[in-house]
Enzyme design. Sequence first.
Site, mmCIF file in Angstrom:
data_model
loop_
_atom_site.group_PDB
_atom_site.id
_atom_site.type_symbol
_atom_site.label_atom_id
_atom_site.label_comp_id
_atom_site.label_asym_id
_atom_site.label_seq_id
_atom_site.Cartn_x
_atom_site.Cartn_y
_atom_site.Cartn_z
ATOM 1 N N ASN A 14 -13.850 29.662 11.519
ATOM 2 C CA ASN A 14 -13.131 30.390 12.567
ATOM 3 C C ASN A 14 -12.196 29.235 13.142
ATOM 4 O OD1 ASN A 14 -13.271 33.278 13.060
ATOM 5 N ND2 ASN A 14 -15.621 32.588 12.773
ATOM 6 N N ARG A 61 -30.474 20.791 29.144
ATOM 7 C CA ARG A 61 -29.454 21.700 28.953
ATOM 8 C C ARG A 61 -28.239 21.244 29.953
ATOM 9 N NH1 ARG A 61 -28.900 26.036 25.844
ATOM 10 N NH2 ARG A 61 -31.220 26.553 25.473
ATOM 11 N N MET A 86 -23.341 27.207 18.668
ATOM 12 C CA MET A 86 -24.414 27.865 18.790
ATOM 13 C C MET A 86 -25.322 27.580 19.843
ATOM 14 S SD MET A 86 -23.669 30.443 16.669
ATOM 15 C CE MET A 86 -25.100 31.429 16.078
ATOM 16 N N ARG A 87 -24.668 27.080 20.907
ATOM 17 C CA ARG A 87 -25.572 26.607 22.319
ATOM 18 C C ARG A 87 -25.207 27.735 23.376
ATOM 19 N NH1 ARG A 87 -29.493 23.592 21.490
ATOM 20 N NH2 ARG A 87 -29.430 22.865 23.673
ATOM 21 N N LEU A 89 -24.413 27.993 27.029
ATOM 22 C CA LEU A 89 -23.815 27.130 28.021
ATOM 23 C C LEU A 89 -24.332 27.633 29.534
ATOM 24 C CD1 LEU A 89 -20.292 27.309 26.511
ATOM 25 C CD2 LEU A 89 -21.667 25.482 26.290
ATOM 26 N N HIS A 105 -17.702 36.627 18.409
ATOM 27 C CA HIS A 105 -19.130 37.190 18.291
ATOM 28 C C HIS A 105 -18.926 38.327 17.048
ATOM 29 C CE1 HIS A 105 -23.217 37.868 19.205
ATOM 30 N NE2 HIS A 105 -23.077 39.072 19.008
ATOM 31 N N THR A 137 -18.540 34.378 30.076
ATOM 32 C CA THR A 137 -18.997 34.467 31.398
ATOM 33 C C THR A 137 -20.409 33.728 31.154
ATOM 34 O OG1 THR A 137 -19.877 36.846 31.122
ATOM 35 C CG2 THR A 137 -17.542 36.618 31.960
ATOM 36 N N ASP A 141 -23.127 36.411 25.381
ATOM 37 C CA ASP A 141 -22.156 37.343 24.671
ATOM 38 C C ASP A 141 -21.623 38.575 25.461
ATOM 39 O OD1 ASP A 141 -22.459 35.531 22.310
ATOM 40 O OD2 ASP A 141 -24.335 36.777 21.823
HETATM 41 C C1 GAR Z 1 -19.103 33.376 12.811
HETATM 42 O O1 GAR Z 1 -19.448 34.558 12.324
HETATM 43 C C2 GAR Z 1 -19.103 33.369 14.306
HETATM 44 O O2 GAR Z 1 -18.710 34.919 14.735
HETATM 45 C C3 GAR Z 1 -20.727 33.457 14.548
HETATM 46 O O3 GAR Z 1 -21.159 32.403 13.966
HETATM 47 C C4 GAR Z 1 -20.319 32.295 12.594
HETATM 48 C C5 GAR Z 1 -19.716 30.827 12.492
HETATM 49 O O4 GAR Z 1 -18.908 30.778 11.382
HETATM 50 N N1 GAR Z 1 -20.918 33.260 16.425
HETATM 51 C C6 GAR Z 1 -21.884 33.717 16.904
HETATM 52 O O5 GAR Z 1 -23.074 34.349 16.150
HETATM 53 C C7 GAR Z 1 -21.981 33.298 18.269
HETATM 54 N N2 GAR Z 1 -22.725 34.095 19.037
HETATM 55 P P1 GAR Z 1 -17.928 29.537 11.362
HETATM 56 O O6 GAR Z 1 -18.483 28.456 11.737
HETATM 57 O O7 GAR Z 1 -17.560 29.902 9.837
HETATM 58 O O8 GAR Z 1 -16.710 29.857 12.245
#
Ligand code: GAR
Length: 213
Positions: A14, A61, A86-87, A89, A105, A137, A141
């Site tokens: 992404n 944290r 993936m943390r 906040l 998400h 926020t 999610d």
């Molecule tokens: C993506 O699918 C994103 O939507 C998800 O992690 C993946 C990362 O892929 N995010 C979450 O689950 C956040 N809650 P990427 O590193 O290839 O972008």
Amino acid sequence: MKSAVVLISGRGSNMQALVESAPGLDFRAVLSNRPEAAGLAWAAGRGLATRVVDHKAHASREAFDAALAAAIDAFSPDYVFLAGFMRILTPGFIDRFPNAILNIHPSLLPSFPGLHTHERALEAGVRLHGATVHFVTPALDHGPIVVQAAVPVLDADTPDTLAARVLAQEHRIYPQAARWLAQGRVTVTPAGVVRVSGSGVSTDWAISPRDPS
Ligand code: GAR
């Protein structure tokens, strides 16, 4: 030109989509909480500044978030894009960047916040699944929704095939949201609903799979 930084934890697809498909934003840096995040090499190869703020090097944290905020502040971005970051906040961190942190998400929020969204969608038997770009926020999610894309769930789907179909849409809608932000077209109403101004574009219209803009 509006500026941005991107936060990643892994592959960074992404982040790549944002950098390649939202040229109206000045991407100043890519930051990761994981030194081994594969996306860092891609970003460096593109000439972007990269920084690692390793969560394992911080006792709490709050300490991690303070270090992360300082690293972000060094680039003075208008926007912070979470791209597979993936943390969780802390509210204190989020309050430092009001209406400026975006997340993508892999579900149609408010369905399936959290992890393992594709497995859970298959278990629930939903016929539509998708992805959501939203302002961040303190609630995990959750937050004003900028744009969503829906995909069908097929009988033969596995979590992997469904994830791939959703990811293709993520790569479309996250840059779309970034372009709207770059153009100054995004506002959040006091009730927490996003409006996208101009050209008759609305977020409803943007969920079309054939959205050309
Ligand atoms: C993506 O699918 C994103 O939507 C998800 O992690 C993946 C990362 O892929 N995010 C979450 O689950 C956040 N809650 P990427 O590193 O290839 O972008």
